[in-house]
Design a protein around this motif. Sequence first.
Motif, PDB file in Angstrom:
ATOM      1  N   GLY A 192       9.910 -10.676  -7.315  1.00  0.00           N
ATOM      2  CA  GLY A 192       9.349  -9.929  -8.429  1.00  0.00           C
ATOM      3  C   GLY A 192       9.121  -8.488  -8.023  1.00  0.00           C
ATOM      4  O   GLY A 192       9.022  -8.173  -6.836  1.00  0.00           O
ATOM      5  N   LEU A 193       9.039  -7.626  -8.994  1.00  0.00           N
ATOM      6  CA  LEU A 193       8.851  -6.207  -8.757  1.00  0.00           C
ATOM      7  C   LEU A 193       7.743  -5.698  -9.658  1.00  0.00           C
ATOM      8  O   LEU A 193       7.725  -5.999 -10.859  1.00  0.00           O
ATOM      9  N   TRP A 194       6.812  -4.956  -9.080  1.00  0.00           N
ATOM     10  CA  TRP A 194       5.789  -4.270  -9.866  1.00  0.00           C
ATOM     11  C   TRP A 194       6.196  -2.808  -9.908  1.00  0.00           C
ATOM     12  O   TRP A 194       6.197  -2.124  -8.871  1.00  0.00           O
ATOM     13  N   MET A 195       6.555  -2.311 -11.063  1.00  0.00           N
ATOM     14  CA  MET A 195       7.059  -0.948 -11.204  1.00  0.00           C
ATOM     15  C   MET A 195       5.911   0.027 -11.379  1.00  0.00           C
ATOM     16  O   MET A 195       5.685   0.603 -12.448  1.00  0.00           O
ATOM     17  N   ASN A 196       5.168   0.203 -10.305  1.00  0.00           N
ATOM     18  CA  ASN A 196       4.025   1.096 -10.232  1.00  0.00           C
ATOM     19  C   ASN A 196       3.886   1.473  -8.762  1.00  0.00           C
ATOM     20  O   ASN A 196       4.046   0.621  -7.894  1.00  0.00           O
ATOM     21  N   THR A 197       3.591   2.713  -8.474  1.00  0.00           N
ATOM     22  CA  THR A 197       3.484   3.137  -7.076  1.00  0.00           C
ATOM     23  C   THR A 197       2.053   3.105  -6.545  1.00  0.00           C
ATOM     24  O   THR A 197       1.810   3.524  -5.418  1.00  0.00           O
ATOM     25  N   ALA A 198       1.117   2.597  -7.313  1.00  0.00           N
ATOM     26  CA  ALA A 198      -0.266   2.487  -6.828  1.00  0.00           C
ATOM     27  C   ALA A 198      -0.344   1.440  -5.721  1.00  0.00           C
ATOM     28  O   ALA A 198       0.389   0.446  -5.723  1.00  0.00           O
ATOM     29  N   ALA A 199      -1.241   1.662  -4.779  1.00  0.00           N
ATOM     30  CA  ALA A 199      -1.498   0.650  -3.758  1.00  0.00           C
ATOM     31  C   ALA A 199      -2.156  -0.557  -4.422  1.00  0.00           C
ATOM     32  O   ALA A 199      -3.002  -0.401  -5.298  1.00  0.00           O
ATOM     33  N   ILE A 200      -1.754  -1.754  -4.023  1.00  0.00           N
ATOM     34  CA  ILE A 200      -2.331  -2.971  -4.607  1.00  0.00           C
ATOM     35  C   ILE A 200      -3.683  -3.238  -3.966  1.00  0.00           C
ATOM     36  O   ILE A 200      -3.782  -3.375  -2.750  1.00  0.00           O
ATOM     37  N   LYS A 238       0.807  -1.224   0.000  1.00  0.00           N
ATOM     38  CA  LYS A 238       0.000   0.000   0.000  1.00  0.00           C
ATOM     39  C   LYS A 238       0.843   1.278   0.000  1.00  0.00           C
ATOM     40  O   LYS A 238       0.302   2.368  -0.045  1.00  0.00           O
ATOM     41  N   ASP A 239       2.165   1.142   0.017  1.00  0.00           N
ATOM     42  CA  ASP A 239       3.062   2.295   0.049  1.00  0.00           C
ATOM     43  C   ASP A 239       3.131   2.914  -1.341  1.00  0.00           C
ATOM     44  O   ASP A 239       3.670   2.316  -2.280  1.00  0.00           O
ATOM     45  N   THR A 240       2.583   4.115  -1.497  1.00  0.00           N
ATOM     46  CA  THR A 240       2.541   4.776  -2.801  1.00  0.00           C
ATOM     47  C   THR A 240       3.808   5.587  -3.098  1.00  0.00           C
ATOM     48  O   THR A 240       3.860   6.320  -4.076  1.00  0.00           O
ATOM     49  N   ASN A 241       4.824   5.432  -2.241  1.00  0.00           N
ATOM     50  CA  ASN A 241       6.092   6.120  -2.470  1.00  0.00           C
ATOM     51  C   ASN A 241       7.167   5.218  -3.055  1.00  0.00           C
ATOM     52  O   ASN A 241       8.286   5.665  -3.279  1.00  0.00           O
ATOM     53  N   LYS A 242       6.840   3.941  -3.263  1.00  0.00           N
ATOM     54  CA  LYS A 242       7.821   3.027  -3.847  1.00  0.00           C
ATOM     55  C   LYS A 242       7.100   1.868  -4.520  1.00  0.00           C
ATOM     56  O   LYS A 242       5.897   1.674  -4.350  1.00  0.00           O
ATOM     57  N   TYR A 243       7.862   1.088  -5.275  1.00  0.00           N
ATOM     58  CA  TYR A 243       7.315  -0.077  -5.963  1.00  0.00           C
ATOM     59  C   TYR A 243       7.057  -1.209  -4.965  1.00  0.00           C
ATOM     60  O   TYR A 243       7.729  -1.307  -3.949  1.00  0.00           O
TER      61      TYR A 243
END
Length: 185
Positions: free
Chosen positions: A152-160, A125-130
């Motif tokens: 794995g890395l999701w390169m998006n700062t949206a909360a999941i 839920k951290d919108t400041n990092k991936y």
Amino acid sequence: MTPILGIMASAISGNLWAPSKDYDSIATITPYTTTTTVTFSSIPSTYKHLQIRWFARGSSLAGLYWTFNGDSGANYARHRLSADGATASAAGLASQNQIYTVASWGIPNAASTFAGGVYDILDYKDTNKYSTLRGLAGQDSNGSGGVEFVSGLWMNTAAINSITISPNVGTIQANSHWALYGIKG
């Protein structure tokens, strides 16, 4: 309560993975028919991390694709270490349309053989990092099988707020089990 007693209380309650005060069950999915996807949606933003514990069987020897919030763009990367008892391998890929796991040996398709794994989704839920996924999975098919450690890395700062899991080939067979937990921080 001391840590040892917390683990004992957790084991007594049927939760052999972690003390119950640190993890909350959010949702459980056990499809009783074959399916092509497992989706956890409307994930609350009240935890520090998420964890998915699973055991599954496929219609074909299959790996798993993971996507977040329905994003199918080239916004994912992954690394894996795997071994099957005879060989070990490592791989990494960037600019992917999903995180691919259980790559070297797959979800078995034998009638009574299931693979299992535990995957953490860190800082979901951290919108400041991936957000990062890390996991350990394995299976045995009467002496053959393997184990995999993956990140794995999701390169998006949206909360999941949703997680979709699907096999790369075939279907997820009936009575596979998927459980989503919230990890308190």
